[in-house]
Design an enzyme around this catalytic site. Structure first.
Site, PDB file in Angstrom:
ATOM      1  CG  ASP A 415      -1.967   1.046   1.201  1.00  0.00           C
ATOM      2  OD1 ASP A 415      -2.293   1.535   0.099  1.00  0.00           O
ATOM      3  OD2 ASP A 415      -2.469   1.420   2.279  1.00  0.00           O
ATOM      4  CD  GLU A 418      -0.140   5.441  -4.043  1.00  0.00           C
ATOM      5  OE1 GLU A 418       0.265   5.833  -2.929  1.00  0.00           O
ATOM      6  OE2 GLU A 418      -0.775   4.396  -4.203  1.00  0.00           O
ATOM      7  CG  ASP A 499      -8.038   4.942   0.287  1.00  0.00           C
ATOM      8  OD1 ASP A 499      -7.948   3.698   0.274  1.00  0.00           O
ATOM      9  OD2 ASP A 499      -7.210   5.675   0.854  1.00  0.00           O
TER      10      ASP A 499
HETATM   11  C1  GLC Z   1      -4.721   3.510   2.663  1.00  0.00           C
HETATM   12  C2  GLC Z   1      -5.236   2.319   1.871  1.00  0.00           C
HETATM   13  C3  GLC Z   1      -6.357   1.664   2.629  1.00  0.00           C
HETATM   14  C4  GLC Z   1      -5.855   1.260   4.016  1.00  0.00           C
HETATM   15  C5  GLC Z   1      -5.302   2.472   4.755  1.00  0.00           C
HETATM   16  C6  GLC Z   1      -4.664   2.098   6.092  1.00  0.00           C
HETATM   17  O1  GLC Z   1      -5.691   4.493   2.733  1.00  0.00           O
HETATM   18  O2  GLC Z   1      -5.644   2.681   0.582  1.00  0.00           O
HETATM   19  O3  GLC Z   1      -6.822   0.533   1.943  1.00  0.00           O
HETATM   20  O4  GLC Z   1      -6.897   0.699   4.759  1.00  0.00           O
HETATM   21  O5  GLC Z   1      -4.326   3.111   3.960  1.00  0.00           O
HETATM   22  O6  GLC Z   1      -3.618   1.219   5.903  1.00  0.00           O
END
Ligand code: GLC
Length: 817
Positions: A415, A418, A499
């Site tokens: 995650d 980017e 998100d």
């Molecule tokens: C980011 C991710 C989301 C995750 C959050 C906490 O917003 O896109 O899926 O739950 O981080 O890790």
């Protein structure tokens, strides 16, 4: 030049050709056209007269070169392969492409142009940089091409908005748009895929811009019917994909950028996630809940709170005293554990945090242009960021996953890659994005600026993760999920769209968004079912889960501030809808797994827009709310509250209702279908064989039953090959596959069904084969392998003749009388 569209002509001074390429020299630069394959040409233009060196981390693979024949005639240079030709006008420097029978496409309106570009002109936001780094980073290069009026423009990577991107300006720069519900804009999001296909009846061609720099396409927005390609980096470099169909373009694109991975079977099951199931007790209770309520589930995702202070590759021992025991408890219920891993490593030196210490010792982290370590803020506060362009770093990062593998973790969720970085702790006011400076050097040799590699951060993190898992656990296919991606990431990871929000618009945008990604070579995609931000509610969740059962990657996920969003959180009616939707997913797994194999072989996306299967029906191009699931099924999701029926455009061919077995009619034709909550329309194309399994609570249970739902077409013969393997290992690469060819004669020829003997070395566990032949009315009798069947039944409700046999792997022939 009065016409603002035209760059000045660029006459060729001379040209030379080699076996596979041709180079023309111009006063300002070199132009090179190369046959990468008979159906793929690469064009490069370097105003500096020097082509960029190949990058070790390039997302484009080297293919064995193909022959190019070149001759000069009438002031033009003709360059040809068997499948594609290019024509360069020697006086202007403009290039056009054509099919072997001479139909032109992708025609330049002028020679390529270039000039120095200022940062503000790019529209790049969120940068601390006030200007682009000096040198090639500032040199923008581009070209303008004619858009045929009947072409639709599709693909263009991850973004919201419409499927057809005519009249849009689309840029490529990976970014975390952290605002709740990024809405229906068309800006670049977490992923960047600078590729598209132009589709018109009779001809589809594709283009891949080979640039990892900031780049963009203006698709007839600035000037009507003019396509502009532009990129920073001082060189124009693109591939023309000959098509001539959307399927051929995706095949060509994934031949160049790598075929999509074959996921392990469990990864096609249902995944339940939330930020966060934060303790051992929560996670076990969740798993038990699924099992008690008999809702199938294959994976639970652990979000950031399993870690000790958000330090990657650690566990919070108060919340998870014995992580291996938690994971084993899930495994005992047939549920896999997926853990989130962010790229930011807590800047925690001298306290015994091995990841930070080994990273600094090995010099694996990014350094600012002044040589100091670059740091920014993420969940663990001040953090350091690995340089994934460096092979050494990727190796180190991959090996770090050993600690998760030991615990028994099955999949890794990458995650914030980017990468998403801010300038201070999240809890402080005034948090602002704080990206990596463009002048940071990356790569083992420091060969590239971050301006060139930014778009690859998530792509290379996913690669490092996949390669690490493969080294650490060679007998099993890795499974990686990533938020950021580039073209080529499909080799290593599935992705989700980041998100979204619990809103109807976000459900709706997932349809064209995932379809567009499939056209860009990324088949394994999904969105957070139910919506991430905000509070989901029964009708929305119900509609989303019935739709999500068809997402190639099926996961429900929610924000930490959202109300509970498990399948049972909205009362018994929605719970039962969710159970049925997930059960249907599990029943369809033999079909879906075959689609995954097909994607792995040729890039063919399994979630795709109608134009993929019907490229000659221009009136279907704009339809975004009907999705083909492989070549045999079509879903017609409900995208708004209160709707209980909907209009459907039947594409050509004869169509059946999957739920009722009824023959719906022959397209092209409109049709209205009922769509009660929990029962969105699912259609099957005539000439199909849909393979279904029995309902299982997880893919760990054996497939006791294989049902072949056979739907004859009126006039056309149908073919299908079921592909199976052990679902877990790489043995399929050495022949441990089972392939079963099915053939179904049209109704006009008696709807005879032929099952060929199984091919390949994989032997499925013993199971019952149920053949269900859908017919307009009950036949007088059935013969199987020339013998009249005594024991068959007519299912009057679903209009199918049913026969049960042991699956002996032999060929069979079923004939209705
Ligand atoms: C980011 C991710 C989301 C995750 C959050 C906490 O917003 O896109 O899926 O739950 O981080 O890790």
């Amino acid at each position: 030049m009065d016409d603002p569209l035209l760059a000045p002509p660029m006459p060729a001074l001379d040209w030379v050709s080699e076996a596979t390429a041709c180079v023309t020299r111009h006063e300002h630069g070199l132009l090179r056209l190369e046959a990468v394959a008979p159906d793929i040409l690469r064009l490069r233009f370097a105003p500096s007269g020097r082509f960029a060196a190949p990058r070790p981390w390039s997302p484009v693979l080297e293919l064995p070169p193909a022959g190019l024949s070149v001759h000069e005639e009438d002031g033009r240079l003709w360059m040809e392969t068997e499948r594609l030709s290019a024509r360069l006008d020697l006086s202007s420097g403009a290039v056009s492409f054509a099919t072997p029978d001479g139909r032109p496409f992708a025609e330049d309106l002028c020679a390529p142009g270039w000039r120095e570009v200022a940062l503000e002109e790019t529209g790049l936001q969120h940068l601390p940089d006030t200007e682009l780094p000096p040198g090639e980073a500032r040199i923008g290069v581009g070209v303008r091409k004619r858009m045929a009026q009947d072409e639709g423009y599709f693909g263009f990577g991850q973004r919201d908005g419409r499927l057809d991107r005519r009249h849009r300006r689309l840029t490529h720069w990976t970014v975390d748009r952290a605002a709740p519900g990024h809405g229906l804009g068309e800006d670049n999001l977490y992923q960047a895929q600078p590729t598209f296909m132009a589709v018109r009846p009779g001809l589809t061609w594709g283009l891949l811009l080979n640039s990892t720099w900031f780049s963009g396409f203006d698709v007839g927005r600035e000037y009507e019917d003019v396509l502009t390609l532009f990129t920073l980096g001082g060189e124009l470099d693109y591939y023309i994909l000959a098509g001539p169909t959307p399927a051929a373009v995706v095949e060509q694109l994934t031949r160049l950028t790598g075929r999509p991975l074959l996921p392990p079977l469990w990864a096609l099951g249902f995944h339940q996630s939330r930020w966060s199931y934060g303790t051992d007790r929560d996670v076990r209770a969740l798993a038990e809940d699924f099992r008690q309520r008999a809702i199938p589930l294959d994976a639970i995702h652990l979000d950031i709170d399993y870690m000790d202070g958000y330090r990657v590759f650690t566990w919070d021992r108060e919340r998870f005293p014995e992580p291996a025991a938690t994971v084993a408890a899930l495994q005992a219920l047939g549920i896999r554990t997926v853990t989130i891993v962010d790229p930011g490593v807590k800047h925690d030196l001298g306290t015994g945090y091995g990841v930070a210490e080994s990273g600094v010792a090995g010099d694996y982290f990014l350094r600012r242009p002044d040589g100091e370590l670059f740091s920014g803020w993420v969940w663990p506060d001040e953090s350091l960021f690995p340089d994934f362009c460096s092979e050494r770093t990727r190796h180190w990062w991959g090996d770090l996953h050993g600690s998760l593998i030991e615990i028994g973790v099955d999949g890794v969720w990458c995650d914030m890659n980017e990468p998403s970085i801010v300038d201070r702790p999240y809890r402080e006011p005034g948090v602002t994005e704080f990206p990596i400076p463009l002048a940071v050097r990356q790569g083992d040799e420091g060969e590239a600026l971050h301006a060139e590699t930014h778009n690859l951060y998530g792509h290379l993190m996913a690669r490092a993760t996949w390669e690490g898992l493969e080294r650490l656990r060679p007998a099993r296919r890795p499974w990686v999920l990533t938020r950021s991606a580039f073209v080529g990431t499909q080799r290593w990871a599935a992705s989700w769209m980041g998100d979204n929000s619990a809103r109807w618009e976000d459900l709706e945008t997932s349809l064209p968004q995932l379809a567009s990604l499939g056209l860009c070579g990324a088949p394994h995609v999904g969105v957070d079912i139910g919506g991430f931000y905000g509070h989901s509610f029964g009708e929305l969740y119900g509609r989303w889960i019935e739709l999500g059962a068809f997402y190639p990657f099926m996961r429900a996920h929610a924000h930490c501030d959202s109300r509970p969003q498990e399948p049972w959180s909205f009362g018994p009616e929605i719970e039962s809808i969710a159970r049925q939707a997930i059960e249907l997913r599990y029943r369809l797994l033999p079909y879906f797994y075959t689609l995954a194999h097909r994607a792995h072989r040729s890039g063919e996306p399994w979630w795709r827009p109608l134009l993929f299967d019907f490229p000659d029906q221009a009136d279907l191009y704009a339809i975004e709310d009907q999705i083909m699931i492989g070549p045999q099924m079509m879903i017609a999701p409900i995208r708004a509250p209160g709707l209980r029926r909907r209009l459907i455009e039947l594409p050509p061919g004869c169509w059946y209702d999957f739920r009722s077995g009824a023959r719906l009619g022959v397209g092209p034709a409109p049709l209205v279908m009922d769509a009660p909550l929990g029962a969105m329309p699912i259609l099957v194309r005539g000439g199909s064989v849909i393979t279904l399994g029995n309902v299982r609570q997880s893919t760990a249970e054996p497939l006791g039953e294989l049902m072949l739902e056979i739907y004859p077409d009126d006039e056309a013969e149908g073919f299908w090959t079921l592909i199976e393997d052990d679902g877990e290992s790489f043995d399929y690469q050495d022949g441990a596959l089972a392939e079963t060819d099915c053939r179904i004669a049209p109704l006009s020829q008696g709807a005879v069904f032929t099952l060929a003997a199984r091919r390949g070395e994989y032997r499925p566990a013993p199971r019952t084969l149920i053949l269900r032949l859908h017919l307009p009315e009950a036949p007088a009798g059935l013969t199987l392998d020339e013998t009249a069947v005594e024991d068959w039944r007519w299912d009057a409700e679903l209009r199918a003749a049913e026969v049960r046999i042991d699956d002996d792997g032999q060929g069979h022939r079923l004939v209705p009388a």
